[in-house]
Design a protein around this motif. Structure first.
Motif, PDB file in Angstrom:
ATOM      1  N   VAL A 178     -54.122 -57.641 -26.962  1.00  0.00           N
ATOM      2  CA  VAL A 178     -54.307 -57.932 -27.956  1.00  0.00           C
ATOM      3  C   VAL A 178     -55.975 -57.581 -27.812  1.00  0.00           C
ATOM      4  CG1 VAL A 178     -55.824 -60.321 -29.148  1.00  0.00           C
ATOM      5  CG2 VAL A 178     -53.651 -60.330 -28.757  1.00  0.00           C
ATOM      6  N   GLY A 179     -56.672 -57.857 -26.791  1.00  0.00           N
ATOM      7  CA  GLY A 179     -57.639 -56.928 -26.326  1.00  0.00           C
ATOM      8  C   GLY A 179     -58.091 -55.524 -26.136  1.00  0.00           C
ATOM      9  N   SER A 180     -56.586 -55.069 -26.309  1.00  0.00           N
ATOM     10  CA  SER A 180     -56.528 -53.730 -25.883  1.00  0.00           C
ATOM     11  C   SER A 180     -56.880 -52.894 -27.314  1.00  0.00           C
ATOM     12  CB  SER A 180     -55.495 -53.058 -25.357  1.00  0.00           C
ATOM     13  OG  SER A 180     -55.705 -51.595 -25.654  1.00  0.00           O
ATOM     14  N   ILE A 181     -56.351 -53.787 -29.058  1.00  0.00           N
ATOM     15  CA  ILE A 181     -56.071 -53.726 -29.730  1.00  0.00           C
ATOM     16  C   ILE A 181     -57.407 -54.009 -30.389  1.00  0.00           C
ATOM     17  CG2 ILE A 181     -55.181 -54.304 -32.252  1.00  0.00           C
ATOM     18  CD1 ILE A 181     -52.792 -54.681 -31.330  1.00  0.00           C
ATOM     19  N   ALA A 182     -58.739 -54.691 -30.133  1.00  0.00           N
ATOM     20  CA  ALA A 182     -59.910 -55.324 -30.676  1.00  0.00           C
ATOM     21  C   ALA A 182     -60.568 -53.945 -30.264  1.00  0.00           C
ATOM     22  CB  ALA A 182     -60.343 -56.248 -29.969  1.00  0.00           C
ATOM     23  N   GLU A 183     -60.633 -53.255 -29.201  1.00  0.00           N
ATOM     24  CA  GLU A 183     -61.559 -52.237 -28.595  1.00  0.00           C
ATOM     25  C   GLU A 183     -60.873 -50.609 -29.388  1.00  0.00           C
ATOM     26  OE1 GLU A 183     -63.462 -49.984 -24.747  1.00  0.00           O
ATOM     27  OE2 GLU A 183     -61.299 -51.727 -24.749  1.00  0.00           O
ATOM     28  N   LEU A 184     -59.797 -50.810 -28.986  1.00  0.00           N
ATOM     29  CA  LEU A 184     -59.271 -49.209 -29.346  1.00  0.00           C
ATOM     30  C   LEU A 184     -58.150 -49.455 -30.781  1.00  0.00           C
ATOM     31  CD1 LEU A 184     -57.773 -48.416 -25.940  1.00  0.00           C
ATOM     32  CD2 LEU A 184     -60.168 -47.391 -27.145  1.00  0.00           C
ATOM     33  N   GLY A 185     -57.164 -50.031 -31.244  1.00  0.00           N
ATOM     34  CA  GLY A 185     -56.865 -50.682 -32.373  1.00  0.00           C
ATOM     35  C   GLY A 185     -55.583 -50.336 -32.308  1.00  0.00           C
ATOM     36  N   VAL A 186     -54.371 -50.421 -33.008  1.00  0.00           N
ATOM     37  CA  VAL A 186     -52.504 -49.965 -32.483  1.00  0.00           C
ATOM     38  C   VAL A 186     -52.570 -48.148 -32.159  1.00  0.00           C
ATOM     39  CG1 VAL A 186     -50.250 -49.913 -32.749  1.00  0.00           C
ATOM     40  CG2 VAL A 186     -52.470 -51.472 -33.285  1.00  0.00           C
ATOM     41  N   LEU A 187     -52.266 -48.228 -31.020  1.00  0.00           N
ATOM     42  CA  LEU A 187     -52.115 -46.221 -30.420  1.00  0.00           C
ATOM     43  C   LEU A 187     -51.098 -46.158 -31.039  1.00  0.00           C
ATOM     44  CD1 LEU A 187     -54.619 -46.078 -26.952  1.00  0.00           C
ATOM     45  CD2 LEU A 187     -55.315 -45.939 -29.570  1.00  0.00           C
ATOM     46  N   GLU A 188     -49.624 -46.415 -31.220  1.00  0.00           N
ATOM     47  CA  GLU A 188     -48.245 -46.182 -31.668  1.00  0.00           C
ATOM     48  C   GLU A 188     -47.842 -46.705 -32.676  1.00  0.00           C
ATOM     49  OE1 GLU A 188     -44.128 -45.737 -29.177  1.00  0.00           O
ATOM     50  OE2 GLU A 188     -45.888 -46.131 -27.864  1.00  0.00           O
ATOM     51  N   ALA A 189     -47.546 -45.855 -33.667  1.00  0.00           N
ATOM     52  CA  ALA A 189     -47.069 -46.593 -35.125  1.00  0.00           C
ATOM     53  C   ALA A 189     -46.435 -47.815 -34.464  1.00  0.00           C
ATOM     54  CB  ALA A 189     -46.932 -45.401 -35.494  1.00  0.00           C
ATOM     55  N   VAL A 190     -46.135 -48.296 -35.554  1.00  0.00           N
ATOM     56  CA  VAL A 190     -44.892 -49.547 -35.124  1.00  0.00           C
ATOM     57  C   VAL A 190     -44.007 -48.492 -36.405  1.00  0.00           C
ATOM     58  CG1 VAL A 190     -46.010 -51.547 -35.292  1.00  0.00           C
ATOM     59  CG2 VAL A 190     -46.304 -50.558 -37.321  1.00  0.00           C
ATOM     60  N   THR A 191     -43.065 -49.111 -36.576  1.00  0.00           N
ATOM     61  CA  THR A 191     -41.869 -48.545 -37.502  1.00  0.00           C
ATOM     62  C   THR A 191     -41.647 -50.024 -39.731  1.00  0.00           C
ATOM     63  OG1 THR A 191     -40.258 -49.028 -36.221  1.00  0.00           O
ATOM     64  CG2 THR A 191     -40.905 -46.935 -35.478  1.00  0.00           C
ATOM     65  N   ALA A 192     -41.194 -48.894 -39.717  1.00  0.00           N
ATOM     66  CA  ALA A 192     -41.023 -50.395 -40.620  1.00  0.00           C
ATOM     67  C   ALA A 192     -40.084 -49.414 -42.196  1.00  0.00           C
ATOM     68  CB  ALA A 192     -42.015 -51.089 -41.057  1.00  0.00           C
ATOM     69  N   PHE A 193     -38.968 -50.213 -42.930  1.00  0.00           N
ATOM     70  CA  PHE A 193     -38.874 -49.668 -43.359  1.00  0.00           C
ATOM     71  C   PHE A 193     -38.887 -50.429 -44.906  1.00  0.00           C
ATOM     72  CE2 PHE A 193     -35.541 -52.885 -42.570  1.00  0.00           C
ATOM     73  CZ  PHE A 193     -35.256 -53.807 -44.019  1.00  0.00           C
ATOM     74  N   VAL A 194     -38.967 -50.012 -46.630  1.00  0.00           N
ATOM     75  CA  VAL A 194     -38.793 -50.849 -47.507  1.00  0.00           C
ATOM     76  C   VAL A 194     -37.813 -51.416 -48.191  1.00  0.00           C
ATOM     77  CG1 VAL A 194     -39.865 -50.031 -49.896  1.00  0.00           C
ATOM     78  CG2 VAL A 194     -40.453 -48.392 -48.114  1.00  0.00           C
ATOM     79  N   THR A 195     -38.094 -52.683 -48.079  1.00  0.00           N
ATOM     80  CA  THR A 195     -37.611 -53.781 -48.806  1.00  0.00           C
ATOM     81  C   THR A 195     -36.718 -53.316 -50.216  1.00  0.00           C
ATOM     82  OG1 THR A 195     -38.088 -55.174 -49.444  1.00  0.00           O
ATOM     83  CG2 THR A 195     -38.593 -55.893 -47.179  1.00  0.00           C
ATOM     84  N   GLU A 196     -35.921 -54.159 -50.995  1.00  0.00           N
ATOM     85  CA  GLU A 196     -35.165 -53.548 -52.770  1.00  0.00           C
ATOM     86  C   GLU A 196     -36.330 -54.392 -53.136  1.00  0.00           C
ATOM     87  OE1 GLU A 196     -32.040 -56.114 -52.687  1.00  0.00           O
ATOM     88  OE2 GLU A 196     -30.549 -54.248 -51.271  1.00  0.00           O
ATOM     89  N   ASP A 197     -37.370 -55.137 -52.810  1.00  0.00           N
ATOM     90  CA  ASP A 197     -38.359 -55.741 -53.087  1.00  0.00           C
ATOM     91  C   ASP A 197     -39.655 -55.083 -52.921  1.00  0.00           C
ATOM     92  OD1 ASP A 197     -38.689 -56.919 -51.416  1.00  0.00           O
ATOM     93  OD2 ASP A 197     -38.820 -59.339 -51.886  1.00  0.00           O
ATOM     94  N   GLY A 198     -40.168 -54.045 -51.806  1.00  0.00           N
ATOM     95  CA  GLY A 198     -41.149 -52.899 -52.486  1.00  0.00           C
ATOM     96  C   GLY A 198     -41.646 -53.418 -51.365  1.00  0.00           C
ATOM     97  N   GLN A 199     -41.218 -54.311 -50.298  1.00  0.00           N
ATOM     98  CA  GLN A 199     -42.092 -55.006 -49.199  1.00  0.00           C
ATOM     99  C   GLN A 199     -41.408 -53.907 -48.195  1.00  0.00           C
ATOM    100  OE1 GLN A 199     -43.391 -58.771 -48.887  1.00  0.00           O
ATOM    101  NE2 GLN A 199     -41.707 -59.113 -50.455  1.00  0.00           N
TER     102      GLN A 199
END
Length: 538
Positions: free
Chosen positions: A80-101
């Motif tokens: 949490v501290g690292s993200i507050a200072e530097l942000g998320v450095l490595e992308a998370v992965t996600a897919f698009v659901t049927e309702d567009g989320q």
């Protein structure tokens, strides 16, 4: 054990009231670049390509089930501290659901931490909807911080039982070793093993052995609560159960045959009479009138005849003793034979009794302790592709301090059972018909297979010889008195966990060495004093 914290599950949590931008649809061909897609597509519904990275408000992401149920609180706080200072450095992965989320597949912990850190945007890499989010998470999580045993078991169970993946396929498609998958699946199917998942110091391999042991949860408690070596406690628990089953079986047989069975032994393992019973061993009795020895066969007709069933005295196996007893010798015309009366025995102090009791326990437990130690060397030390740092120094130090013993023990003369066992050479082991507990192998067969091992893995073979030297000195009854503190310390430094018996012996050796040093210091002081007096006289 560090406390664990449950990760926030926002899959059904109420979202903040803010306007949501429409989620772009996915072009799985991957031919459109991220920039072109966003520039050319309509503003209300841009197209996203697989592998495209977009920046998204973390509070708008859906978080599905996560195979990692817990995480280290300190590590999470640091994240949490690292993200507050530097942000998320490595992308998370996600897919698009049927309702567009967008639904997160991997990176739930980073997403939760980003929300907690107040981040308004995190990088998200778009992926096609996976056949199994569990598999995708497992691949990523095993490459990151080690998953807990409970998480590994839950993930392996879901992949095997829900997705019907065989163990070999799970191992192939994740970074988990096949043996870890096999262990996890055994644990997942055994309530007794699952009860130990939250205990410190218990490997999946050990829990799988608990699953195979046939122990109940109550019988396995000593393993889960072990202060010392849990493998030793498991072996002891299994052995004790085998003994209990054998005792009950023989008890049922004798009672069915009309023979009385007493649960109270006339003496303890050291020959001290039990004050809570009048009973005596038939072997210790004579006829009060004729003073002739009472035989077990003759005593079967005595009204006081009974048997005691269990293990009495020194045992290295699960064999039980069925010992004839007279429940009231005096009432049935018997007397204790000369030399068997307690009054004739020299009285020991409480300290002497405690020491004798401890020595007897060590003699009794030592074969079992040795088996556990040798199995650890065979399964965890010698299979290493790269031997632990300092193994050459261990051997060099051993040669310098114990060189006179190597002629006898470092070669293949004598009884090389230890070498056969720790190198898993596979030579058949035989039991001696003349000496209980003594095992032997063909020296020529071991020598032949050892030479092949020496050509294939010279370092491992040489280390095994050094280990054999120490273990051979301790393989006889009472051999624990020759336990080398330096040898045991080296094993501990490389991951071995001492049994309680080994710790007792080492404590005694250290105390003895302390007394010896104090005695030498006194002798040196007395010698110096005598020299000073001589100088004065001169």
């Amino acid at each position: 054990m560090t406390d664990s914290i449950s990760l926030v599950d926002r899959s059904t949590a109420k979202k903040p009231t803010r306007s949501r931008k429409p989620i772009p649809t996915v072009d799985t061909t991957g031919t459109t670049s991220a920039v072109d897609a966003l520039a050319e597509a309509p503003a209300t519904s841009p197209t996203l390509a697989v592998d495209q990275i977009v920046h998204v408000d973390p509070t708008t992401l859906l978080i599905g089930p996560n195979v990692r149920k817990t995480t280290d609180p300190e590590a999470y706080k640091a994240l949490v501290g690292s993200i507050a200072e530097l942000g998320v450095l490595e992308a998370v992965t996600a897919f698009v659901t049927e309702d567009g989320q967008l639904e997160i597949v991997t990176g739930q912990t980073r997403t939760n931490a980003a929300v907690e850190a107040g981040a308004t945007s995190i990088p998200v890499r778009i992926i096609a909807k996976p056949e199994s989010t569990t598999l995708a998470q497992l691949v990523e999580n095993t490459a990151r911080a080690p998953m807990t045993r409970a998480d590994q078991v839950a993930a392996a169970k879901q992949l095997a039982f829900d997705f019907k993946l065989p163990a070999a396929q799970i191992a192939k498609r994740t970074t988990l070793a096949r043996k870890d998958i096999d262990h996890a699946l055994k644990v997942a199917d055994a309530p007794v093993a699952l009860a130990g998942l939250d205990k410190d110091g218990l490997s999946l391999e050990l829990l799988a052995a608990v699953a195979d042991s046939g122990l109940t949860e109550e019988e396995a408690k000593p393993v889960f609560e072990a202060r010392w070596n849990p493998e030793m406690e498991l072996q002891r628990a299994v052995r004790n159960k085998e003994i209990r089953v054998a005792v009950q079986s023989e008890t049922d047989k004798h009672r069915a045959a009309g023979v009385q069975v007493t649960k109270v032994a006339p003496t303890d393992d050291y020959g001290t009479p039990n004050k809570d019973t009048k009973a005596a061993w038939v072997r210790d009795l004579i006829d009060a009138k004729t003073e002739k020895q009472v035989s077990a066969k003759e005593h079967e007709n005595c009204p006081g005849h009974a048997v005691w069933i269990g293990q009495h005295g020194y045992h290295h196996d699960t064999n039980i003793d069925i010992m004839p007893v007279c429940l009231d010798p005096k009432a049935h015309g018997h007397a204790l034979a000369a030399g068997r009366a307690a009054a004739g025995k020299p009285q020991m102090s409480d300290e002497e009794k405690a020491l004798k009791k401890q020595n007897t326990h060590l003699n009794k437990a030592w074969p079992e302790v040795t088996e556990v130690r040798l199995d650890w060397i065979r399964d965890h030390l010698l299979p290493l592709k790269k031997l632990p740092n300092g193994w050459q120094l261990f051997i060099a130090d051993d040669l310098m301090s114990e060189h006179e013993h190597y002629t006898a023990h470092l070669g293949l003369s004598g009884n090389p059972v230890v070498l056969n066992r720790i190198l898993a050479l596979g030579v058949r082991v035989s039991e001696s018909e003349h000496q209980t507990g003594y095992r032997y192998v063909s020296t020529s067969d071991v020598a032949s297979r050892f030479r092949a091992e020496l050509a294939k893995r010279p370092d491992h073979a040489i280390l095994a010889l050094a280990i054999q030297r120490h273990e051979s000195a301790m393989e006889v009854r009472g051999g624990w008195e020759k336990l080398s503190p330096r040898y045991m310390q080296w094993l501990v430094d490389n991951g071995y966990r001492l049994t309680e018996e080994e710790q007792i012996i080492l404590d005694r050796r250290v105390a003895l060495e302390g007394k010896r040093r104090a005695g030498r210091a006194e002798d040196e002081a007395a010698a110096e004093s005598a020299d000073d007096e001589g100088d004065d006289f001169a």
